[in-house]
Design a protein around this motif. Structure first.
Motif, PDB file in Angstrom:
ATOM      1  N   GLN A 119       0.862  -1.262  -0.019  1.00 41.15           N
ATOM      2  CA  GLN A 119       0.096  -0.246  -0.256  1.00 41.15           C
ATOM      3  C   GLN A 119       0.880   1.202  -0.281  1.00 41.15           C
ATOM      4  O   GLN A 119       0.246   1.963  -0.741  1.00 41.15           O
ATOM      5  CB  GLN A 119      -0.942  -0.026   1.317  1.00 41.15           C
ATOM      6  CG  GLN A 119      -2.098   0.971   1.360  1.00 41.15           C
ATOM      7  CD  GLN A 119      -2.729   1.386   0.411  1.00 41.15           C
ATOM      8  OE1 GLN A 119      -3.564   0.455  -0.382  1.00 41.15           O
ATOM      9  NE2 GLN A 119      -3.297   2.654  -0.327  1.00 41.15           N
ATOM     10  N   ILE A 120       1.736   1.617   0.547  1.00 40.21           N
ATOM     11  CA  ILE A 120       3.034   2.082   0.881  1.00 40.21           C
ATOM     12  C   ILE A 120       3.843   2.417  -1.114  1.00 40.21           C
ATOM     13  O   ILE A 120       3.689   3.972  -1.428  1.00 40.21           O
ATOM     14  CB  ILE A 120       3.803   2.079   1.753  1.00 40.21           C
ATOM     15  CG1 ILE A 120       3.177   2.132   2.910  1.00 40.21           C
ATOM     16  CG2 ILE A 120       5.021   3.088   1.932  1.00 40.21           C
ATOM     17  CD1 ILE A 120       4.629   1.815   4.106  1.00 40.21           C
ATOM     18  N   VAL A 121       3.743   1.550  -1.116  1.00 39.65           N
ATOM     19  CA  VAL A 121       4.712   1.777  -2.179  1.00 39.65           C
ATOM     20  C   VAL A 121       3.716   1.879  -3.516  1.00 39.65           C
ATOM     21  O   VAL A 121       3.860   2.824  -4.247  1.00 39.65           O
ATOM     22  CB  VAL A 121       5.072   0.472  -3.119  1.00 39.65           C
ATOM     23  CG1 VAL A 121       5.467   0.293  -4.603  1.00 39.65           C
ATOM     24  CG2 VAL A 121       6.148  -0.250  -2.212  1.00 39.65           C
ATOM     25  N   ALA A 122       1.742   1.633  -3.191  1.00 39.14           N
ATOM     26  CA  ALA A 122       1.224   2.070  -4.458  1.00 39.14           C
ATOM     27  C   ALA A 122       0.960   3.446  -3.900  1.00 39.14           C
ATOM     28  O   ALA A 122       0.884   4.169  -5.316  1.00 39.14           O
ATOM     29  CB  ALA A 122      -0.270   1.586  -4.329  1.00 39.14           C
ATOM     30  N   GLU A 123       1.018   4.122  -3.249  1.00 37.85           N
ATOM     31  CA  GLU A 123       0.431   5.825  -3.062  1.00 37.85           C
ATOM     32  C   GLU A 123       1.918   6.628  -3.250  1.00 37.85           C
ATOM     33  O   GLU A 123       1.486   7.324  -4.271  1.00 37.85           O
ATOM     34  CB  GLU A 123       0.604   5.633  -1.238  1.00 37.85           C
ATOM     35  CG  GLU A 123      -0.479   4.989  -0.887  1.00 37.85           C
ATOM     36  CD  GLU A 123      -0.600   5.888   0.531  1.00 37.85           C
ATOM     37  OE1 GLU A 123      -0.117   6.561   1.329  1.00 37.85           O
ATOM     38  OE2 GLU A 123      -1.933   4.681   1.353  1.00 37.85           O
ATOM     39  N   ARG A 124       2.798   5.740  -3.388  1.00 39.11           N
ATOM     40  CA  ARG A 124       4.142   6.603  -4.187  1.00 39.11           C
ATOM     41  C   ARG A 124       4.194   6.637  -5.478  1.00 39.11           C
ATOM     42  O   ARG A 124       5.017   7.358  -6.368  1.00 39.11           O
ATOM     43  CB  ARG A 124       5.144   5.451  -3.130  1.00 39.11           C
ATOM     44  CG  ARG A 124       5.818   6.667  -1.763  1.00 39.11           C
ATOM     45  CD  ARG A 124       5.929   5.595  -1.168  1.00 39.11           C
ATOM     46  NE  ARG A 124       8.038   5.216  -2.164  1.00 39.11           N
ATOM     47  CZ  ARG A 124       8.797   4.268  -1.579  1.00 39.11           C
ATOM     48  NH1 ARG A 124       8.415   3.218  -0.553  1.00 39.11           N
ATOM     49  NH2 ARG A 124      10.071   4.384  -2.434  1.00 39.11           N
ATOM     50  N   ILE A 125       3.812   5.556  -6.221  1.00 36.27           N
ATOM     51  CA  ILE A 125       3.367   4.988  -7.461  1.00 36.27           C
ATOM     52  C   ILE A 125       2.400   6.315  -8.288  1.00 36.27           C
ATOM     53  O   ILE A 125       2.188   6.657  -9.136  1.00 36.27           O
ATOM     54  CB  ILE A 125       2.917   4.395  -7.757  1.00 36.27           C
ATOM     55  CG1 ILE A 125       3.914   2.344  -7.834  1.00 36.27           C
ATOM     56  CG2 ILE A 125       2.289   3.720  -9.234  1.00 36.27           C
ATOM     57  CD1 ILE A 125       3.516   1.562  -7.712  1.00 36.27           C
ATOM     58  N   ALA A 126       1.220   6.863  -6.927  1.00 40.19           N
ATOM     59  CA  ALA A 126      -0.027   7.800  -7.700  1.00 40.19           C
ATOM     60  C   ALA A 126       0.130   8.845  -7.974  1.00 40.19           C
ATOM     61  O   ALA A 126       0.285   9.981  -8.424  1.00 40.19           O
ATOM     62  CB  ALA A 126      -0.719   7.174  -7.050  1.00 40.19           C
ATOM     63  N   ASN A 127       1.846   9.029  -6.482  1.00 39.49           N
ATOM     64  CA  ASN A 127       1.802  11.021  -6.598  1.00 39.49           C
ATOM     65  C   ASN A 127       3.106  10.460  -7.892  1.00 39.49           C
ATOM     66  O   ASN A 127       3.397  11.944  -8.069  1.00 39.49           O
ATOM     67  CB  ASN A 127       3.215  10.817  -5.614  1.00 39.49           C
ATOM     68  CG  ASN A 127       2.158  10.652  -4.302  1.00 39.49           C
ATOM     69  OD1 ASN A 127       0.842  11.396  -4.179  1.00 39.49           O
ATOM     70  ND2 ASN A 127       3.231  10.671  -3.334  1.00 39.49           N
ATOM     71  N   LEU A 128       3.897   9.484  -8.144  1.00 34.34           N
ATOM     72  CA  LEU A 128       4.942  10.143 -10.075  1.00 34.34           C
ATOM     73  C   LEU A 128       3.933   9.512 -10.940  1.00 34.34           C
ATOM     74  O   LEU A 128       4.411  10.271 -12.444  1.00 34.34           O
ATOM     75  CB  LEU A 128       5.872   8.350  -9.533  1.00 34.34           C
ATOM     76  CG  LEU A 128       6.954   8.856  -8.445  1.00 34.34           C
ATOM     77  CD1 LEU A 128       7.625   7.932  -8.340  1.00 34.34           C
ATOM     78  CD2 LEU A 128       7.404  10.484  -8.825  1.00 34.34           C
ATOM     79  N   SER A 129       3.223   8.361 -11.088  1.00 40.30           N
ATOM     80  CA  SER A 129       2.133   8.071 -11.776  1.00 40.30           C
ATOM     81  C   SER A 129       2.040   9.008 -12.839  1.00 40.30           C
ATOM     82  O   SER A 129       0.919   9.708 -12.329  1.00 40.30           O
ATOM     83  CB  SER A 129       1.715   6.492 -12.302  1.00 40.30           C
ATOM     84  OG  SER A 129       1.467   5.988 -13.626  1.00 40.30           O
ATOM     85  N   ARG A 130       1.583   9.179 -14.431  1.00 42.10           N
ATOM     86  CA  ARG A 130       0.459  10.160 -14.975  1.00 42.10           C
ATOM     87  C   ARG A 130      -0.151   9.346 -16.530  1.00 42.10           C
ATOM     88  O   ARG A 130      -1.170   9.117 -15.978  1.00 42.10           O
ATOM     89  CB  ARG A 130       1.491  10.988 -15.612  1.00 42.10           C
ATOM     90  CG  ARG A 130       1.991  11.691 -14.861  1.00 42.10           C
ATOM     91  CD  ARG A 130       3.612  12.861 -15.685  1.00 42.10           C
ATOM     92  NE  ARG A 130       3.948  13.652 -14.798  1.00 42.10           N
ATOM     93  CZ  ARG A 130       5.543  14.589 -15.117  1.00 42.10           C
ATOM     94  NH1 ARG A 130       5.521  14.222 -15.769  1.00 42.10           N
ATOM     95  NH2 ARG A 130       5.535  14.784 -13.794  1.00 42.10           N
ATOM     96  N   LEU A 131       0.904   8.523 -17.118  1.00 41.07           N
ATOM     97  CA  LEU A 131       0.158   7.329 -17.709  1.00 41.07           C
ATOM     98  C   LEU A 131       0.776   6.159 -17.704  1.00 41.07           C
ATOM     99  O   LEU A 131       1.733   6.113 -18.484  1.00 41.07           O
ATOM    100  CB  LEU A 131      -0.256   8.023 -19.385  1.00 41.07           C
ATOM    101  CG  LEU A 131      -0.572   9.628 -19.566  1.00 41.07           C
ATOM    102  CD1 LEU A 131      -0.283  10.294 -20.761  1.00 41.07           C
ATOM    103  CD2 LEU A 131      -2.089   9.068 -19.112  1.00 41.07           C
ATOM    104  N   PRO A 132       0.570   5.359 -16.807  1.00 37.36           N
ATOM    105  CA  PRO A 132       1.171   3.946 -16.940  1.00 37.36           C
ATOM    106  C   PRO A 132       1.695   3.509 -17.747  1.00 37.36           C
ATOM    107  O   PRO A 132       2.394   2.969 -18.012  1.00 37.36           O
ATOM    108  CB  PRO A 132       0.238   3.252 -15.801  1.00 37.36           C
ATOM    109  CG  PRO A 132      -0.741   4.078 -14.969  1.00 37.36           C
ATOM    110  CD  PRO A 132      -1.378   5.404 -16.609  1.00 37.36           C
ATOM    111  N   ASN A 133       0.610   3.624 -18.523  1.00 36.14           N
ATOM    112  CA  ASN A 133       0.382   2.051 -20.480  1.00 36.14           C
ATOM    113  C   ASN A 133       1.818   2.815 -21.602  1.00 36.14           C
ATOM    114  O   ASN A 133       2.012   2.726 -21.911  1.00 36.14           O
ATOM    115  CB  ASN A 133      -0.539   2.596 -20.959  1.00 36.14           C
ATOM    116  CG  ASN A 133      -1.306   3.993 -21.452  1.00 36.14           C
ATOM    117  OD1 ASN A 133      -0.852   4.761 -20.951  1.00 36.14           O
ATOM    118  ND2 ASN A 133      -2.463   3.635 -22.703  1.00 36.14           N
TER     119      ASN A 133
END
Length: 270
Positions: A119-133
């Motif tokens: 969950q911690i890693v997922a929250e950090r991904i949400a802060n960095l990611s814009r268009l995952p694909n």
């Protein structure tokens, strides 16, 4: 006088900010047990031996040990287990010091890929990611050059990479370690596929997140904020869960056995 206490063991650092993050997480831990923090090194008067003595002097006959490390693949986790008499003493020369323990030890697993970690890693991904694909995820762990420890790191990184890739559907996802050093090569491979998001899997910010990783990625384009697991409140929650599970396991299983006139340590989540 408390008969059961908890002991969180962390790596230690000369950086007061690093120590403050660990101490804060421990004091946020929800437990009715007396709880202390010990450090493998770098903190005068707070060694594992010092803290075990303090807990035993306060009346503790059972100590729940919570290793605040990313994985059992950390070289230090094996060292701590040997110091506490849970694993055989290393052969050959060693700088380790045996910890005289009278109390019974309930050993908890380190962080690994606990749901709180994901969950911690997922929250950090949400802060960095814009268009995952259009992006490529790169998880970075410390790693280890030791046989056995290296494989544990690989398994942890593979599990987390697989689950996060399924969750976000990145253009690509991979992992790298600092030992052995695979970071630059993995980043180059992923950069051919999408914008690289670099996420370190470290307990707290320090040299590796602030200097080692950026230095090894010099010259490459990537997104990175350098956040570690702490100070996220889910780490304190993980400690609470670990302690509760250790106590429940001790009560409701028959895994404790007697050897040489004393009870063995209880292994939780093995």
């Amino acid at each position: 006088m408390a008969k059961t206490a908890a002991l969180v063991i962390a790596h230690g650092s000369p950086d007061p900010d690093w120590l403050a993050l660990v101490e804060s997480a421990v004091w946020q831990c929800r437990t009715d047990l007396p709880i202390r923090v010990a450090y493998l090194g770098g903190v005068e008067g707070r060694s594992i031996s010092d803290e075990v003595k303090r807990l035993e002097a306060s009346g503790a006959t059972t100590i729940v040990v919570v290793p605040l490390f990313a994985t059992a693949g950390s070289n230090h986790v094996g060292e701590i287990r040997a110091m506490l008499g849970l694993d055989p003493w290393p052969t050959g020369e060693t700088g380790l010091i045996r910890v005289p323990v009278q109390a019974r030890i309930l050993w908890c697993p380190p962080l690994e890929d606990h749901p709180n970690v994901e969950q911690i890693v997922a929250e950090r991904i949400a802060n960095l990611s814009r268009l995952p694909n259009q992006e490529a995820l790169l998880l970075v762990g410390h790693g280890s050059d030791l046989p056995g420890c290296h494989e544990r790191w690989e398994k942890l990184l593979l599990r987390l990479t697989f689950r996060l890739q399924n969750r976000y559907q990145f253009a690509a996802a991979g992992y790298a370690t600092l030992r052995p050093d695979t970071l630059y090569d993995q980043a180059c491979l992923l950069a051919k596929i999408g914008d690289v998001l670099v996420l370190p899997l470290f307990v707290s910010q320090g040299y590796f997140t602030r200097q080692a990783i950026p230095k090894r990625l010099a010259g490459l384009a990537y997104r990175y904020e350098g956040s570690a697991y702490l100070p996220h409140p889910l780490i304190a929650d993980w400690m609470s869960q670990s302690i509760r599970m250790a106590l429940v396991t001790d009560i409701f299983t028959q895994r404790s056995m007697y050897e040489h006139g004393r009870e063995k340590a209880v292994e939780v989540g093995c």
